[in-house]
Every structure is written in C-alpha cells, then in structure tokens.
Design an enzyme around this catalytic site. Structure first.
Site, mmCIF file in Angstrom:
data_model
loop_
_atom_site.group_PDB
_atom_site.id
_atom_site.type_symbol
_atom_site.label_atom_id
_atom_site.label_comp_id
_atom_site.label_asym_id
_atom_site.label_seq_id
_atom_site.Cartn_x
_atom_site.Cartn_y
_atom_site.Cartn_z
ATOM 1 N N GLY A 106 43.793 40.799 43.581
ATOM 2 C CA GLY A 106 43.495 41.468 44.854
ATOM 3 C C GLY A 106 44.614 41.909 45.689
ATOM 4 C CB CYS A 133 46.899 37.932 40.473
ATOM 5 S SG CYS A 133 48.599 38.820 41.539
ATOM 6 C CE1 TYR A 134 44.188 36.590 48.444
ATOM 7 C CE2 TYR A 134 42.246 36.969 47.285
ATOM 8 C CZ TYR A 134 42.957 36.647 48.478
ATOM 9 O OH TYR A 134 42.237 36.415 49.517
ATOM 10 C CG HIS A 218 47.709 41.467 36.706
ATOM 11 N ND1 HIS A 218 46.525 41.347 37.058
ATOM 12 C CD2 HIS A 218 48.728 41.169 37.579
ATOM 13 C CE1 HIS A 218 46.593 41.321 38.487
ATOM 14 N NE2 HIS A 218 48.224 41.011 38.796
ATOM 15 C CD GLU A 220 44.109 41.560 34.559
ATOM 16 O OE1 GLU A 220 44.645 40.605 34.132
ATOM 17 O OE2 GLU A 220 44.244 42.002 35.868
ATOM 18 C CG ASP A 276 25.974 59.109 29.756
ATOM 19 O OD1 ASP A 276 26.774 58.958 28.703
ATOM 20 O OD2 ASP A 276 26.510 59.509 31.038
ATOM 21 C CB SER A 277 20.199 62.244 28.774
ATOM 22 O OG SER A 277 20.777 63.213 28.152
ATOM 23 C CB SER A 278 21.678 61.731 23.714
ATOM 24 O OG SER A 278 21.678 63.114 23.968
ATOM 25 C CE LYS A 418 30.188 59.410 28.351
ATOM 26 N NZ LYS A 418 29.186 59.968 29.447
#
Ligand code: XMP
Length: 562
Positions: A106, A133-134, A218, A220, A276-278, A418
């Site tokens: 952060g 980290c933070y 980090h 990540e 997304d809707s599919s 996604k």
C-alpha cells in the site's frame, strides 16, 4: 463443504449470486455490454442462501496498485482468492472460508496519521499469513518491531540473497531477482521472527515466524521471476490448499447455488451475444433450463452476421428459450436526424429499455434478472467508504420506469475475472468465436458511422468492417488485439481505379491493444496486414475510396471515434 448464510457484507463466490448491486454505471462508456441494472429497476431483496463456499485465500487490500493482481495470481494457481477491504472484520472474512491471508502492499507509511491499520484478528486467526511490502511493515510495527524510512528508497529491481531455507522458498536458493517498491523498511524484527533473506537496501526483505511470512518485495509482479513459485509455495505448501478451483468446479458450485436460489421461479436475461451475457445465460440455463428466458434485442446496429450467429448458437445449439426481437426499424427511426454522439447513445439506450420492457411484460411474472457483471465491476463500484454497504444494500432505480418491472438481480459471474469467464464459457461448450469475441459497444455501429446514421452508410460500414475483421483474423491477430474495427467517415475524396476517377468515403481503421479499455495503445499492425486490409476494402466496398489508419492512443483519444 463449509457453508454460510449470514449477510455480513462481503460477497462470497457462491452465496451472493443474487445481489442488489448496481454494476459500474458511472462515467459511461466503460463497458462493452449494456448492463441492465443501470437501466431497469432492481428491487432490494435480501436472501440468506446456505451454499458451499470454496476454501479461499483472503487478500487484505491496503491500497496497493497490485492488490487485485495478487488475487489473480492466486487464482492462476487454481485456488480461490478474494480481495477484501483492509478493515474487514473477522466475522466478515470468516464467511469466505479462509485458509490463508495475504496482506497487500500500500502507499502509506505506518506512521501516517490516516494509515490503514492491521485488523486485530490477523494476529489471532491462526491462519498462515503472507505479508507483502506495507503489509510486512504493518505487521512488524503492530507486533513490536521497528519500521523506519529506508536510507535508500528502493523502487525497481533488486536482488534478494536467501540466507535460510523455509517452506516459502522451497526449490529456490541463492540470489533471486525481485521487484521493490518501498520507502520505509523494517529495521527491527518483532519477537520470534527470523530473517530469511535480505536485499542491499533492506536487511529484512524476507522474514518468518512459523506460518507467518513477510516479504518486502512484490512476488505478484512479473519482474520477480520466482514470485509465482513463492506464491505457489505459500498457497499449496504452507497453507496446504489443493489446486482444485477450476472452471468445472466453479460451474458445478454455481449450478447448485443458482438452483438453490431461484427454486422454481423464472429468470430473464438480456443476451447481447457478448462474452459476459453469453456465459451468464449459458450457466444459468445449465442450472434451471427453461425457467430462463433470454431476450436478444436486435437493434440493427450489429456487425455482419452477428444476429444470425446469436440465434444459431443460443437457440439452435444451446437450446435456450431465446426471444429474438428485431427492433432495427425502431432504433433507426430513433436515430434519424441525430448527429451528436451522446444523443445517439441516449436514444439507443432509451429505445433498448422500452423494447426490453415491452418484451419482459409479455412474459408475465419473472422475478429475476440475470446479468453478466464481472469482478472488476464489483471492485470498482465499491468505494472504500461504501464497500460493504454498496455491495448488498444499494439498489439502483432509474426514474420513469414502471414499478412492476422490478427485478432481483442474479449475477453468477460477479466473482470472476474476464479470462476466468472465458474458461467457464469454453467449459460450458460455447464456441470460441463467442467466448473470445472482442468487446463491442452497446450502441454498436451507430458510433462508428460518424454523424447521422443513415441506413445506406450503415450497410457500407458493415461490409467494410467485415473485411477488416476477416483480414485481422486471417493474420491471426484477433486475440492479440483488444479491438479492431472500421469507422466510416463522412469525408469524401478522389481516387482512381482502372482508367476511371472515383469519389467516395474515407474509411478509418482502428486497432488498439489494452488491458481494460481505460487506456489503450494503437496496435502496431504489420504494414503487410494494413496493406491487405486497404486493398481488400477498396476493392470490395465500392463506396470506399481511401483507407487511413488511426495512430492515436488513449489518452488522448478514446477507442471509439464517437
Ligand atoms: P472509449 O471509446 O470510451 O471506449 O475509449 C472504451 C470501451 O467502451 C466501449 N464503449 C461502449 N460500450 N456503451 C458500451 O456499452 C457505449 O456507449 C460505449 N462506448 C464505448 C468501447 O468499444 C471500448 O471497449
């Protein structure tokens, strides 16, 4: 599997498929599919389903730009992970069935008056902790260590020298390139902690006490090449979590949850054919079959072959109860004489609501509305102050709509990124052309025919756009590019073909790369591909005599021209 049912304020992957949350609606345009709750009334209804919750790694968000990335990295290890605000209480976190906790980095210093503090439960929960980290500084500060401004601030690459073996660094040894981004450092360890490794600027860059680990760097980010291994060691080795959170597992759990929540009621879904809707519709259909009705509003602003494809895939192949509403004439009439882009959008949006509303009313009593809201929408729509409340209490009402059109929302993808949605779509048997589709704006080709949308121009654009898409696909670039399309300008220029003079429109080609559409770079398409597109368009679309390529990034441009 463990369960929960208390509405505490944090959304778990399955127990809150149904919510009253408005997805991101501020600042249109941001999403490529129209989100209905921004447009239709969604009534606030609380439910208390008792559903399975997958074991998870809870990431406490202290405001790092990488917080969401940590969650993604853990999920890439096939372990469920969820980002929660740093002030989450144990009662809230417990609902997520946590098996390990990660404290994010952060921007604060532990000495800032408004610095986020460590929730008291972290030290007492008995779960493995990885403090980054933070997070490490906060943990050290809280447990009686010392944190000071670093003599040398470290931003960028550094080298971690490992001094001690530990399960966190299993399979790793010696010097490891790592990515640093910090001003403060831990200068004295709290009681019981031992150093595992240091960097030139930070003595305590990796520390441990039992199953509690701290890293100043980090893991990540990709710039820490061993980061993936370190996170895997933490998640699988230290926390003992099996890599069993997969698309199939998600589908199985979601189906159970949807069945449990919906019971014998009916669900309505606006299906656009977008990813997304599919995927949301197909997933819900798997759970409740014909209790789901999908409405596909064909606004006449779709690309070549798109409406036919949606009907074929969803009605003929997937056997969904799909109502295809051809409202092209209505949309074109609403757009007649309109030049201003925002007014075009407004009219399209309004017409969509009216058409959808009429169709929905024809269906009788349908209490649920399904939406393809994704996790980034959920995270973005929650401000720090309203994070809990906004997710489960708020309901978004749009004035002027009949109150009998109020829905409870069902959002089965609201905990997925996604790429995870795409995996689920493939696993559900949707064709790759649907699952890997590029984003397409709700207002469709109307914002790509500059100025007034005249049916003839729309058809010219549709044909030209089909050529562009064909050539991009033939070059194998479709998936590498965020969006690639044609824009029809009203500019007319002179050309020469054969022995004759031509006079026709300028077509612009737009292709961008992006991660989230908030920023975008113009795609460096190979000249050969641009050449093929240009030649093919001018040869095949008589009305176009000149092709230009848009080399504007976003900012300062936007992706769409209008
Ligand atoms: P811009 O043009 O703002 O677009 O850089 C960012 C992303 O949003 C899409 N877009 C829209 N999507 N309704 C939508 O649903 C809209 O009015 C709209 N305008 C743009 C655009 O295609 C890109 O993916």
């Amino acid at each position: 599997m463990p369960h929960n049912g208390v509405a505490s304020g944090l959304t778990s992957p399955y127990n809150r498929l149904m919510t009253n949350t408005p997805p991101t609606t501020a600042g249109l345009p941001v999403v490529a599919e129209p989100h209905l709750s921004a447009q239709l009334n969604a009534a606030a209804v609380e439910t208390e389903p008792v559903l399975p919750v997958h074991p998870s790694v809870v990431v406490l968000d202290f405001g790092s730009q990488y917080s969401q990335l940590i969650t993604r990295r853990v999920r890439e290890l096939n372990v469920y992970s969820q980002l929660v605000p740093s002030d989450a209480t144990w009662e809230q976190v417990r609902e997520l069935n946590p098996k390990a906790v990660i404290l994010s980095g952060g921007p604060s210093s532990v000495y800032d008056p408004d610095a986020p503090s460590l929730p008291p439960w972290v030290a007492d929960c008995g779960l493995p902790v990885l403090a980054i980290c933070y997070g490490l500084q906060l943990l050290a500060h809280r447990l009686g260590g010392k944190v000071e401004p670093a003599h040398v601030r470290e931003y960028g690459p550094s080298v971690l020298s490992l001094e001690q073996q530990s399960p966190l660094f299993a399979g790793l040894s010696g010097d490891l390139p790592v990515w640093m981004s910090h001003g403060d450092s831990v200068t004295e360890l709290p009681e019981g902690f031992e150093p595992l490794g240091s960097t030139p600027a930070a003595r305590y860059s990796a520390v441990r006490k039992g199953d509690v680990y701290g890293l100043q760097f980090h893991p990540e980010v990709v710039h820490t090449p061993a980061g993936k291994q370190i996170l895997a060691n933490f998640v699988h080795g230290v926390a003992g979590l099996a890599p069993d959170w997969t698309a199939s597992e998600f589908i199985e759990d979601a189906v159970t949850a949807i069945k449990g929540q919906v019971g014998s009621e009916r669900v309505l879904c606006a299906l656009s054919g977008g990813v997304d809707s599919s995927v949301a519709a197909t997933l819900i259909h798997k759970a409740i079959g014909d209790q789901l009705t999908c409405i596909f509003v064909d606004n006449g602003l779709l690309r070549q072959g798109e409406a036919v494809q949606v009907v074929q895939v969803f009605r003929d192949q997937q056997h969904l109860d799909l109502r295809h509403v051809d409202a092209s004439d209505r949309f074109l009439a609403a757009l007649s004489g309109v030049v201003d882009p925002e007014e075009k959008r407004r009219r399209i949006g309004e017409t969509f609501i009216r058409v959808f509303e009429e169709e929905a009313l024809k269906l009788g009593d349908v209490p649920y509305l399904a939406q393809g809201t994704l996790y980034p929408d959920v995270i973005e729509s929650a401000t720090p102050a309203t994070r809990y409340a906004a997710k489960i209490k708020t309901h978004h009402n749009v004035g002027g709509l009949p109150s009998d059109l109020s829905f409870k929302l069902i959002e089965p993808l609201r905990m997925l990124f996604k790429d995870e949605v795409r995996e689920v779509g493939i696993r559900l048997g949707l064709p790759p052309e649907i699952v890997h589709r590029q984003p397409f704006p709700g207002p469709g080709l109307a914002v790509r025919v500059l100025g007034e949308v005249i049916p003839g121009d729309l058809e010219v654009l549709r044909r030209a756009d089909a050529v562009v898409r064909r050539e991009i696909a033939a070059a194998g670039l479709e998936r590498q590019i965020w969006q690639s399309f044609a824009v029809l300008t009203p500019l007319r220029t002179v050309g020469v073909m054969g022995d004759g003079r031509t006079y026709g429109n300028v077509l612009a080609i737009r292709a961008v790369t992006s991660d989230d559409a908030m920023t975008a770079a113009w795609a460096r398409l190979p000249y050969e591909v641009l050449d093929r597109i240009s030649t093919a368009v001018v040869n095949e679309v008589r009305e176009v005599t000149r092709v230009v390529y848009d080399v504007t990034s976003k900012p300062p441009g936007t992706i769409e021209w209008e």
